[in-house]
Motif scaffolding. Structure first.
Motif, PDB file in Angstrom:
ATOM      1  N   ARG A 130      -6.833   7.597   5.106  1.00  0.00           N
ATOM      2  CA  ARG A 130      -5.673   7.591   5.978  1.00  0.00           C
ATOM      3  C   ARG A 130      -6.116   7.879   7.404  1.00  0.00           C
ATOM      4  O   ARG A 130      -6.410   9.007   7.759  1.00  0.00           O
ATOM      5  N   TYR A 169      -2.737   6.636  -4.405  1.00  0.00           N
ATOM      6  CA  TYR A 169      -1.435   7.183  -3.989  1.00  0.00           C
ATOM      7  C   TYR A 169      -1.398   8.704  -3.800  1.00  0.00           C
ATOM      8  O   TYR A 169      -0.313   9.278  -3.711  1.00  0.00           O
ATOM      9  N   GLN A 172       0.650   9.632  -0.871  1.00  0.00           N
ATOM     10  CA  GLN A 172       2.017   9.112  -0.784  1.00  0.00           C
ATOM     11  C   GLN A 172       2.993   9.696  -1.801  1.00  0.00           C
ATOM     12  O   GLN A 172       4.184   9.799  -1.535  1.00  0.00           O
ATOM     13  N   ASN A 181       6.158   7.865  -0.491  1.00  0.00           N
ATOM     14  CA  ASN A 181       6.546   7.924   0.918  1.00  0.00           C
ATOM     15  C   ASN A 181       5.299   7.823   1.784  1.00  0.00           C
ATOM     16  O   ASN A 181       4.230   8.256   1.385  1.00  0.00           O
ATOM     17  N   LYS A 182       5.451   7.269   2.978  1.00  0.00           N
ATOM     18  CA  LYS A 182       4.353   7.243   3.939  1.00  0.00           C
ATOM     19  C   LYS A 182       4.612   8.286   5.011  1.00  0.00           C
ATOM     20  O   LYS A 182       5.701   8.341   5.589  1.00  0.00           O
ATOM     21  N   TYR A 188       4.690  15.047   6.302  1.00  0.00           N
ATOM     22  CA  TYR A 188       5.147  14.325   5.122  1.00  0.00           C
ATOM     23  C   TYR A 188       6.538  14.849   4.770  1.00  0.00           C
ATOM     24  O   TYR A 188       6.754  16.047   4.639  1.00  0.00           O
ATOM     25  N   ARG A 198       0.713  16.405   5.751  1.00  0.00           N
ATOM     26  CA  ARG A 198       0.339  15.230   4.954  1.00  0.00           C
ATOM     27  C   ARG A 198      -0.932  15.444   4.137  1.00  0.00           C
ATOM     28  O   ARG A 198      -1.042  14.969   3.001  1.00  0.00           O
TER      29      ARG A 198
END
Length: 219
Positions: A130, A169, A172, A181-182, A188, A198
Motif C-alpha cells: 500500500r 486483503y 482492507q 474498505n479502502k 481506516y 490503516r
C-alpha cells in the motif's frame, strides 16, 4: 560449528566464531501480527489489542533522498568508486535500521509474553504494498525481506514461533464486520463504526489470516 573465521575490513580485523544457542520455546497462546510498510516501517498488534508503531519512515526517506542527491552529483563528475562507497554506506545504514526495528519488535513481544509472531508472506509485496506513486522508488529499494528475516531469527533466539500468512486483503478487511474498505490516507473507517490507523488494521488481520508455508526471497 566451532569454526573460527578472521576477516579484515577498513584496516580492522574481525573474528567470527559459530556457536550453538539453545532456545526455550515460549509457552502460551499470545499471537502478535506485524505489518511492514514505508511510512511506518512496522506496526505490531497483539491479539489483546496492544499496539506499537516502530521506526521512522520520514527519516528513512530523508536519508535515502540525501544519498540519491549525492550520487547524482558524483555521477556527473563520473566518480564511480566514490559512488560505490556511498552505496555501501547507505546499505549499512539501512541494515542498521532494520536491526534496530527488529530488536524493538522482539523486545515488545517478550514484554507482552508473545508466543507466536505472524508476518505477511513476502511474495510480490512490491506489487501489493500500500503506497502512493511518489513512494514507488522507495518501495523498490527497501528490503522488506531483510527486516522480516531479522525479526524471525531474533524471535527464534527468544523461543518465539514465527509464521507467515496470506497477505490478501489484510489492509482492507474490517476486523469487526469483515467488510472490504479502502483506507483514506492513514485512516481506516468502516460503515459499521470501526476506525483506526490503516497499518494497525493490517496487523490485526495478519493475526487471523490463513497461515501459508514458506516465504519468498523476492521482496
Amino acid at each position: 560449528m566451532g569454526a573460527l573465521r578472521i576477516t579484515k575490513k577498513s584496516n580492522k580485523y574481525i573474528a567470527q566464531i559459530s556457536v550453538e544457542k539453545v532456545s526455550h520455546i515460549v509457552k502460551g497462546d499470545v499471537v502478535m501480527g506485524v505489518d511492514l510498510g514505508l511510512k511506518v516501517p512496522a506496526v505490531a498488534v497483539t491479539d489483546s489489542g496492544k499496539t506499537f508503531f516502530f521506526g521512522n519512515g520520514r527519516q528513512n526517506k530523508y536519508v535515502k533522498r540525501k544519498y540519491k542527491a549525492k550520487r547524482k552529483k558524483l555521477g556527473k563528475a563520473k566518480k564511480l568508486k566514490v559512488i560505490k562507497k556511498l552505496d555501501d554506506k547507505e546499505q549499512r545504514w539501512m541494515t542498521d535500521q532494520d536491526h534496530k526495528v527488529s530488536r524493538e519488535i522482539i523486545n515488545f513481544a517478550v514484554n507482552n509474553n508473545v508466543s507466536d509472531i505472524r508476518l505477511e508472506k513476502l511474495t510480490n509485496i512490491r506489487n501489493t504494498a500500500r503506497t502512493s506513486r511518489k513512494n514507488e522508488k522507495n518501495l523498490h529499494t527497501w528490503s522488506f525481506y531483510r527486516l522480516a528475516q531479522f525479526i524471525e531469527y531474533k524471535a527464534l533466539l527468544k523461543g518465539i514461533k514465527v509464521e507467515y500468512v496470506d497477505p490478501k486483503y489484510t489492509s482492507q478487511i474490517c476486523p469487526e464486520c469483515k467488510k472490504l474498505n479502502k483506507a483514506r490516507d492513514r485512516k481506516y473507517k468502516c460503515s459499521c463504526g470501526f476506525k483506526t490507523h490503516r497499518d494497525r488494521v493490517g496487523a490485526i488481520n495478519i493475526i487471523n489470516a490463513p497461515v501459508v508455508d514458506g516465504k519468498s526471497l523476492l521482496a
